[in-house]
Write an enzyme that holds these catalytic residues in place. Structure first.
Site, PDB file in Angstrom:
ATOM      1  NE  ARG A  40      -4.235  -1.729   1.764  1.00  0.00           N
ATOM      2  CZ  ARG A  40      -5.099  -2.217   2.632  1.00  0.00           C
ATOM      3  NH1 ARG A  40      -4.940  -1.989   3.916  1.00  0.00           N
ATOM      4  NH2 ARG A  40      -6.133  -2.920   2.217  1.00  0.00           N
ATOM      5  CE  LYS A 204     -22.482 -16.581   5.205  1.00  0.00           C
ATOM      6  NZ  LYS A 204     -22.517 -15.821   6.460  1.00  0.00           N
ATOM      7  N   GLY A 357     -11.916  -8.323  -1.923  1.00  0.00           N
ATOM      8  CA  GLY A 357     -10.674  -8.663  -1.246  1.00  0.00           C
ATOM      9  C   GLY A 357     -10.193 -10.070  -1.549  1.00  0.00           C
ATOM     10  N   GLY A 380     -14.002  -3.625   0.643  1.00  0.00           N
ATOM     11  CA  GLY A 380     -15.368  -3.129   0.851  1.00  0.00           C
ATOM     12  C   GLY A 380     -15.720  -2.014  -0.122  1.00  0.00           C
TER      13      GLY A 380
HETATM   14  P1  ADP Z   1     -14.703 -11.256  -2.213  1.00  0.00           P
HETATM   15  O1  ADP Z   1     -13.897 -10.959  -0.954  1.00  0.00           O
HETATM   16  O2  ADP Z   1     -13.835 -11.312  -3.424  1.00  0.00           O
HETATM   17  O3  ADP Z   1     -15.868 -10.312  -2.353  1.00  0.00           O
HETATM   18  P2  ADP Z   1     -16.199 -13.315  -0.881  1.00  0.00           P
HETATM   19  O4  ADP Z   1     -15.728 -12.794   0.424  1.00  0.00           O
HETATM   20  O5  ADP Z   1     -17.619 -13.160  -1.212  1.00  0.00           O
HETATM   21  O6  ADP Z   1     -15.297 -12.738  -2.065  1.00  0.00           O
HETATM   22  O7  ADP Z   1     -15.935 -14.876  -0.971  1.00  0.00           O
HETATM   23  C1  ADP Z   1     -14.676 -15.462  -0.828  1.00  0.00           C
HETATM   24  C2  ADP Z   1     -14.762 -16.754  -0.089  1.00  0.00           C
HETATM   25  O8  ADP Z   1     -15.745 -17.605  -0.644  1.00  0.00           O
HETATM   26  C3  ADP Z   1     -13.469 -17.519  -0.157  1.00  0.00           C
HETATM   27  O9  ADP Z   1     -12.881 -17.563   1.133  1.00  0.00           O
HETATM   28  C4  ADP Z   1     -13.878 -18.912  -0.643  1.00  0.00           C
HETATM   29  O10 ADP Z   1     -13.248 -19.955   0.054  1.00  0.00           O
HETATM   30  C5  ADP Z   1     -15.356 -18.909  -0.375  1.00  0.00           C
HETATM   31  N1  ADP Z   1     -16.063 -19.880  -1.236  1.00  0.00           N
HETATM   32  C6  ADP Z   1     -16.079 -19.930  -2.561  1.00  0.00           C
HETATM   33  N2  ADP Z   1     -16.765 -21.001  -2.997  1.00  0.00           N
HETATM   34  C7  ADP Z   1     -17.196 -21.647  -1.904  1.00  0.00           C
HETATM   35  C8  ADP Z   1     -17.969 -22.835  -1.698  1.00  0.00           C
HETATM   36  N3  ADP Z   1     -18.403 -23.557  -2.712  1.00  0.00           N
HETATM   37  N4  ADP Z   1     -18.212 -23.200  -0.415  1.00  0.00           N
HETATM   38  C9  ADP Z   1     -17.758 -22.469   0.617  1.00  0.00           C
HETATM   39  N5  ADP Z   1     -17.044 -21.331   0.488  1.00  0.00           N
HETATM   40  C10 ADP Z   1     -16.769 -20.932  -0.755  1.00  0.00           C
HETATM   41 MG    MG Z   2     -14.300 -11.389   1.103  1.00  0.00          MG
END
Ligand code: ADP
Ligand code: MG
Length: 400
Positions: A40, A204, A357, A380
């Protein structure tokens, strides 16, 4: 939200004092306080160097961690001043406070080409409260001819004194980091090169509602992967075993499927899944249809047919926006879907944008970071950006 905002190159900074909001919220070793990753700080260099080279006196500021309005010695920005000085190859003067006597004296004495770093902004409660008096005190450091340059993209979704409040008292423009986010993500949202393909995954549905809603209005194709796919599968009557499932969001998933149909948006859901018999790196696995996952098994990655369909869908895209890994990429055995999508993105001629992230971490970990058009730097903030929300730290900047 208007993404067309003035940047440092649109104003005359020569001979001016500039209050520069940086994101120096660096990870530190808990025991020693040593900076464990200076990415950063390095990312802030282009804007700082531009300002110094153009004869500005730079008063840099940032938060670090969560001191909650108290002076916590472990969260001092002193080590950042030290590291920044090494990277710039010049002295970084450090103020022992933010807007107090030391900062005022050092700011007043600052000459063009010199840089001062203030102490952690969140040592004062006024920062996160967006207290106008604190914002005014920060603005006063650069005097009546001063300029505010915002370059901390990671906090633009927060209306804090140093990220938004201060713009009430000074002409406000972006630095190069925020400028790039606005140009590329803003450009993709406002006027995308089509077809626009959105790849949405992660854990989710509930954490991605805003992104799904916004991109459903904009995209030509929406691809669903990751844990959220199982809520869609269950909503359609499929058996998802022990996969991640949010029953409360099944109705929403059905509405999205219908809405996509009405709008003529192609919505791709995973046909097959790599299911595991446990949530573990060394779990046993088998490929099954996404709607027929046996009891005791859980989907941890998209399957090979789905991977082929998804990589084909991005091949002729004009723009790809990707948020959310396709599977549990942290386990190498279940990173294949995410890696195949990253590889496909690295090969298309499309503008490729990665936000979120974990998605950014996945692309970096898998070695595709330098193959993307843009990896958004704020977790975020980039999510709220893709949700189409008005970001207070962007709204407050001068329009072009
Ligand atoms: P970002 O930070 O890029 O917005 P998220 O926080 O929504 O992404 O999701 C990332 C997490 O989702 C990762 O830690 C990954 O392990 C989890 N993940 C992805 N696919 C699955 C799955 N099928 N079951 C459980 N967790 C999952
Ligand atoms: Mg995330």
């Amino acid at each position: 939200m208007n993404y067309n905002k003035k940047s440092v190159t649109d104003v005359d900074v020569t001979g001016k004092k500039v209050l520069l909001r940086c994101d120096f919220n660096v990870p530190q070793d808990k025991a020693t306080g040593a900076i464990t990753d200076d990415k950063r700080i390095r990312a802030a260099l282009p804007t700082i160097q531009y300002l110094l080279e153009h004869g500005a006196a730079v008063i840099a500021c940032s938060h670090l961690g969560k001191p909650k309005g108290e002076r916590k010695p472990a969260l001092t920005l002193a080590p950042v001043a030290q590291r920044l000085s090494e990277l710039l190859g010049q002295e970084v003067i450090f103020a022992k406070d933010m807007v107090g006597e030391d900062a005022q004296a050092k700011a007043a004495a600052l000459l063009p080409g010199q840089i001062l770093l203030l102490e952690n902004l969140r040592f004062d409660k006024g920062e996160e409260k967006n207290d106008p008096a604190y914002a005014k005190a920060l603005a006063d450091l650069v005097g009546p001819d001063g300029i505010y340059v915002s370059d901390a993209f990671g906090t633009v979704h927060r209306a804090h004194a140093s990220t938004a409040g201060v713009a009430a008292y000074l002409p406000a423009v972006s630095g190069f980091l925020i400028q790039k986010e606005l140009d590329i993500i803003g450009g993709a949202l406002a006027n995308p090169k089509r077809p626009l393909v959105a790849i949405l995954g992660g854990s989710k549905v509930s954490s991605k509602i805003g992104v799904i809603n916004n991109l459903l209005e904009l995209a030509d194709t929406i691809i669903i992967g990751g844990g959220m796919a199982y809520t869609f599968a269950a909503a359609q009557g499929g058996k998802v075993g022990d996969s991640l499932l949010e029953p409360d969001w099944e109705q929403y998933a059905l509405e999205m499927i219908q809405k996509a149909q009405e709008k003529g948006v192609k919505l791709l859901l995973p046909e097959d899944t790599v299911a595991a018999n446990a949530f573990a790196a060394d779990a046993e696995s088998q490929v099954v249809p996404t709607g027929a996952i046996p009891d005791g098994w859980q989907g941890l990655d998209i399957g090979p047919k789905t991977t082929a369909a998804y990589t084909a869908a991005v091949a002729d895209a004009g723009t790809v926006i990707w948020n959310g890994p396709m599977g549990v990429f942290e386990f190498p055995a279940f990173a294949k879907g995410t890696e195949a999508v990253a590889e496909a993105l690295s090969k298309t001629d499309a503008i490729t944008i990665v936000g979120g992230g974990d998605s950014a971490a996945a692309v970096e970990q898998l070695g595709y970071a330098d193959k993307m058009t843009h990896i958004s730097t704020g977790g975020g903030a980039s999510l709220e950006f893709m949700e189409g929300k008005a970001l207070p730290g962007v709204v407050c900047l001068l329009d072009r």
